[in-house]
Write a protein that holds these residues in place. Structure first.
Motif, mmCIF file in Angstrom:
data_model
loop_
_atom_site.group_PDB
_atom_site.id
_atom_site.type_symbol
_atom_site.label_atom_id
_atom_site.label_comp_id
_atom_site.label_asym_id
_atom_site.label_seq_id
_atom_site.Cartn_x
_atom_site.Cartn_y
_atom_site.Cartn_z
ATOM 1 N N HIS A 1 0.843 -1.185 0.000
ATOM 2 C CA HIS A 1 0.000 0.000 0.000
ATOM 3 C C HIS A 1 0.885 1.243 0.000
ATOM 4 C CE1 HIS A 1 0.508 -1.276 4.248
ATOM 5 N NE2 HIS A 1 0.609 0.019 4.505
ATOM 6 N N LEU A 2 0.308 2.338 -0.459
ATOM 7 C CA LEU A 2 1.067 3.564 -0.670
ATOM 8 C C LEU A 2 0.891 4.573 0.452
ATOM 9 C CD1 LEU A 2 0.343 4.076 -4.492
ATOM 10 C CD2 LEU A 2 2.283 2.903 -3.426
ATOM 11 N N GLY A 3 -0.236 4.547 1.131
ATOM 12 C CA GLY A 3 -0.518 5.542 2.159
ATOM 13 C C GLY A 3 0.295 5.312 3.426
ATOM 14 N N GLN A 4 0.352 6.325 4.253
ATOM 15 C CA GLN A 4 1.123 6.265 5.494
ATOM 16 C C GLN A 4 0.289 5.664 6.618
ATOM 17 O OE1 GLN A 4 4.483 7.105 5.546
ATOM 18 N NE2 GLN A 4 4.063 7.161 3.351
ATOM 19 N N VAL A 5 -0.048 4.392 6.449
ATOM 20 C CA VAL A 5 -0.758 3.644 7.491
ATOM 21 C C VAL A 5 -0.016 2.339 7.708
ATOM 22 C CG1 VAL A 5 -3.041 4.625 7.022
ATOM 23 C CG2 VAL A 5 -2.304 2.576 5.806
ATOM 24 N N GLU A 6 -0.117 1.818 8.918
ATOM 25 C CA GLU A 6 0.655 0.622 9.255
ATOM 26 C C GLU A 6 0.117 -0.626 8.579
ATOM 27 O OE1 GLU A 6 1.922 -1.938 13.243
ATOM 28 O OE2 GLU A 6 1.005 0.027 13.437
ATOM 29 N N SER A 7 -1.219 -0.754 8.527
ATOM 30 C CA SER A 7 -1.802 -1.976 7.976
ATOM 31 C C SER A 7 -3.262 -1.752 7.645
ATOM 32 C CB SER A 7 -1.669 -3.132 8.967
ATOM 33 O OG SER A 7 -2.408 -2.850 10.151
ATOM 34 N N LEU A 8 -3.849 -2.727 6.941
ATOM 35 C CA LEU A 8 -5.275 -2.710 6.636
ATOM 36 C C LEU A 8 -6.057 -3.396 7.747
ATOM 37 C CD1 LEU A 8 -5.302 -3.797 2.872
ATOM 38 C CD2 LEU A 8 -5.687 -1.493 3.775
ATOM 39 N N ASN A 9 -7.308 -3.001 7.905
ATOM 40 C CA ASN A 9 -8.243 -3.753 8.746
ATOM 41 C C ASN A 9 -8.329 -5.181 8.213
ATOM 42 O OD1 ASN A 9 -11.295 -4.698 8.518
ATOM 43 N ND2 ASN A 9 -11.045 -3.712 10.500
ATOM 44 N N VAL A 10 -8.489 -6.168 9.108
ATOM 45 C CA VAL A 10 -8.450 -7.564 8.685
ATOM 46 C C VAL A 10 -9.556 -7.894 7.689
ATOM 47 C CG1 VAL A 10 -9.835 -8.378 10.657
ATOM 48 C CG2 VAL A 10 -8.276 -9.958 9.492
ATOM 49 N N ALA A 11 -10.724 -7.283 7.829
ATOM 50 C CA ALA A 11 -11.807 -7.553 6.880
ATOM 51 C C ALA A 11 -11.491 -6.962 5.513
ATOM 52 C CB ALA A 11 -13.125 -6.996 7.413
ATOM 53 N N ALA A 12 -10.873 -5.774 5.487
ATOM 54 C CA ALA A 12 -10.470 -5.174 4.216
ATOM 55 C C ALA A 12 -9.365 -5.997 3.570
ATOM 56 C CB ALA A 12 -10.005 -3.738 4.443
ATOM 57 N N CYS A 13 -8.439 -6.452 4.381
ATOM 58 C CA CYS A 13 -7.356 -7.301 3.895
ATOM 59 C C CYS A 13 -7.920 -8.563 3.243
ATOM 60 C CB CYS A 13 -6.427 -7.648 5.055
ATOM 61 S SG CYS A 13 -5.144 -8.856 4.675
ATOM 62 N N ALA A 14 -8.868 -9.198 3.900
ATOM 63 C CA ALA A 14 -9.469 -10.417 3.366
ATOM 64 C C ALA A 14 -10.153 -10.149 2.031
ATOM 65 C CB ALA A 14 -10.468 -10.994 4.371
ATOM 66 N N ALA A 15 -10.890 -9.056 1.944
ATOM 67 C CA ALA A 15 -11.594 -8.735 0.702
ATOM 68 C C ALA A 15 -10.615 -8.547 -0.454
ATOM 69 C CB ALA A 15 -12.452 -7.486 0.890
ATOM 70 N N VAL A 16 -9.498 -7.850 -0.207
ATOM 71 C CA VAL A 16 -8.487 -7.657 -1.248
ATOM 72 C C VAL A 16 -7.952 -9.013 -1.713
ATOM 73 C CG1 VAL A 16 -6.194 -6.743 -1.750
ATOM 74 C CG2 VAL A 16 -7.830 -5.351 -0.478
ATOM 75 N N CYS A 17 -7.657 -9.893 -0.766
ATOM 76 C CA CYS A 17 -7.130 -11.217 -1.104
ATOM 77 C C CYS A 17 -8.128 -12.030 -1.925
ATOM 78 C CB CYS A 17 -6.760 -11.974 0.159
ATOM 79 S SG CYS A 17 -5.345 -11.304 1.057
ATOM 80 N N PHE A 18 -9.367 -12.091 -1.462
ATOM 81 C CA PHE A 18 -10.375 -12.881 -2.172
ATOM 82 C C PHE A 18 -10.549 -12.400 -3.608
ATOM 83 C CE2 PHE A 18 -12.665 -13.312 2.182
ATOM 84 C CZ PHE A 18 -11.786 -14.301 2.558
ATOM 85 N N PHE A 19 -10.620 -11.104 -3.776
ATOM 86 C CA PHE A 19 -10.936 -10.607 -5.107
ATOM 87 C C PHE A 19 -9.712 -10.490 -6.011
ATOM 88 C CE2 PHE A 19 -14.828 -9.869 -2.870
ATOM 89 C CZ PHE A 19 -15.761 -10.270 -3.820
ATOM 90 N N GLU A 20 -8.518 -10.579 -5.446
ATOM 91 C CA GLU A 20 -7.345 -10.786 -6.290
ATOM 92 C C GLU A 20 -7.393 -12.189 -6.886
ATOM 93 O OE1 GLU A 20 -3.682 -10.689 -8.312
ATOM 94 O OE2 GLU A 20 -5.178 -9.172 -7.765
ATOM 95 N N GLN A 21 -7.852 -13.153 -6.089
ATOM 96 C CA GLN A 21 -8.018 -14.498 -6.633
ATOM 97 C C GLN A 21 -9.101 -14.516 -7.712
ATOM 98 O OE1 GLN A 21 -9.330 -17.579 -3.902
ATOM 99 N NE2 GLN A 21 -8.425 -19.196 -5.151
ATOM 100 N N VAL A 22 -10.216 -13.831 -7.463
ATOM 101 C CA VAL A 22 -11.270 -13.731 -8.477
ATOM 102 C C VAL A 22 -10.715 -13.092 -9.742
ATOM 103 C CG1 VAL A 22 -13.446 -12.606 -9.068
ATOM 104 C CG2 VAL A 22 -13.164 -13.649 -6.815
ATOM 105 N N ARG A 23 -9.954 -12.003 -9.599
ATOM 106 C CA ARG A 23 -9.389 -11.304 -10.773
ATOM 107 C C ARG A 23 -8.505 -12.235 -11.594
ATOM 108 N NH1 ARG A 23 -5.053 -9.271 -12.778
ATOM 109 N NH2 ARG A 23 -3.787 -10.052 -11.040
ATOM 110 N N GLN A 24 -7.641 -12.972 -10.898
ATOM 111 C CA GLN A 24 -6.740 -13.878 -11.625
ATOM 112 C C GLN A 24 -7.504 -14.972 -12.341
ATOM 113 O OE1 GLN A 24 -3.275 -15.380 -9.644
ATOM 114 N NE2 GLN A 24 -2.878 -13.456 -8.547
ATOM 115 N N ASN A 25 -8.552 -15.476 -11.729
ATOM 116 C CA ASN A 25 -9.303 -16.558 -12.356
ATOM 117 C C ASN A 25 -10.191 -16.081 -13.499
ATOM 118 O OD1 ASN A 25 -8.989 -19.366 -10.990
ATOM 119 N ND2 ASN A 25 -8.927 -17.912 -9.290
ATOM 120 N N LEU A 26 -10.505 -14.797 -13.523
ATOM 121 C CA LEU A 26 -11.340 -14.259 -14.591
ATOM 122 C C LEU A 26 -10.507 -13.686 -15.734
ATOM 123 C CD1 LEU A 26 -14.196 -12.439 -12.629
ATOM 124 C CD2 LEU A 26 -14.289 -14.650 -13.784
ATOM 125 N N SER A 27 -9.225 -13.453 -15.470
ATOM 126 C CA SER A 27 -8.379 -12.820 -16.504
ATOM 127 C C SER A 27 -8.004 -13.811 -17.604
ATOM 128 C CB SER A 27 -7.110 -12.275 -15.855
ATOM 129 O OG SER A 27 -6.330 -13.331 -15.330
#
Length: 261
Positions: free
Chosen positions: A235-261
């Motif tokens: 991530h680019l912003g000056q924050v230490e980490s993502l909320n765990v639910a936001a982190c999970a959503a990014v992970c799940f939909f990166e998998q969706v993106r790869q499988n749809l590409s």
């Protein structure tokens, strides 16, 4: 339709205990679904509830009346309560006055991971757990395994946050996560802010088991060591980490993106 008008009624006391105690819900293997959306989704995906509970004033609501009529037409059990008795059962502010009493599915933990899955390691906030379930269901994840320290999935707050995701997922509570990771025949990924491998560089076009951890401490050292991949979300912003639910959503939909590409 049965009516209860006394707070001293034994059935009413049992319902109130379920509504206010997570321990009672776990022990009884039952929970309460509050609101039109959850009740409609249960009817569509699981069928009749053990009991439909409605407040007197809610019977004038068209959506509620339609659900009650559907339950009674299928010979389901309905209970009508005066508003003053219904209110203590509901944890929804300004709720519509409808809930279902349902059995919570009891499943034995599978011997091995085989399909897209989520392992929750001591994720304690009900809102986070519910959001993760909702994102998981939307991304085609099939199974959710919760460690003993994770919030009870069938609590009212988790149910509201998940918006019906429970009914399309296989959820396993009080699961021992280490043996599942140790014997996993599929890829296992744990998120960590200290990992060197980026999420976006991992091949996700295959079944994956995701591991997410406690809101403050993250995934335990033991589970991190057992995961085949330890990944970070850049991530680019000056924050230490993502909320765990936001982190999970990014992970799940990166998998969706790869499988749809």
């Amino acid at each position: 339709m049965k009516t209860i008008t006394s707070r001293d009624n034994a059935q009413y006391k049992d319902l109130k205990h379920l509504a206010t105690s997570s321990q009672a819900r776990r022990k009884a293997g039952r929970t309460l679904l509050d609101g039109v959306h959850l009740c409609e989704t249960w009817l569509q995906l699981r069928g009749l509830p053990e009991q439909c509970i409605v407040s007197e004033s809610a019977m004038h609501n068209g959506e509620v009346a339609a659900i009650v009529a559907r339950v009674t037409a299928d010979h389901g059990h309905c209970l009508c309560l005066p508003d003053a008795l219904y209110a203590p059962l509901s944890q929804v502010e300004h709720g519509v006055g409808l809930m279902f009493l349902v059995e919570t599915p009891q499943r034995a933990t599978p011997a091995a991971l085989s399909v897209n899955a989520v392992l929750l390691d001591n994720v304690q906030d009900p809102g986070n757990v519910g959001s993760i379930l909702r994102s998981a269901a939307a991304a085609g994840v099939k199974q959710v395994f919760c460690s003993p320290g994770t919030a009870f999935c069938w609590s009212p707050k988790v149910l509201r946050a998940a918006m019906g995701a429970h009914f399309v997922l296989d959820i396993f509570e009080n699961a021992e996560l280490a043996p599942l990771l140790r014997e996993a025949p599929i890829a296992t990924l744990a998120t960590s802010g200290y990992a060197e491998q980026r999420l976006f560089d991992v091949d996700l076009k295959r079944p994956v088991a995701w591991v997410f951890g406690h809101e403050g401490q993250g995934v335990s050292d033991e589970l991190l060591s057992l995961a085949r991949y330890r990944v970070v979300i850049p991530h680019l912003g000056q924050v230490e980490s993502l909320n765990v639910a936001a982190c999970a959503a990014v992970c799940f939909f990166e998998q969706v993106r790869q499988n749809l590409s």
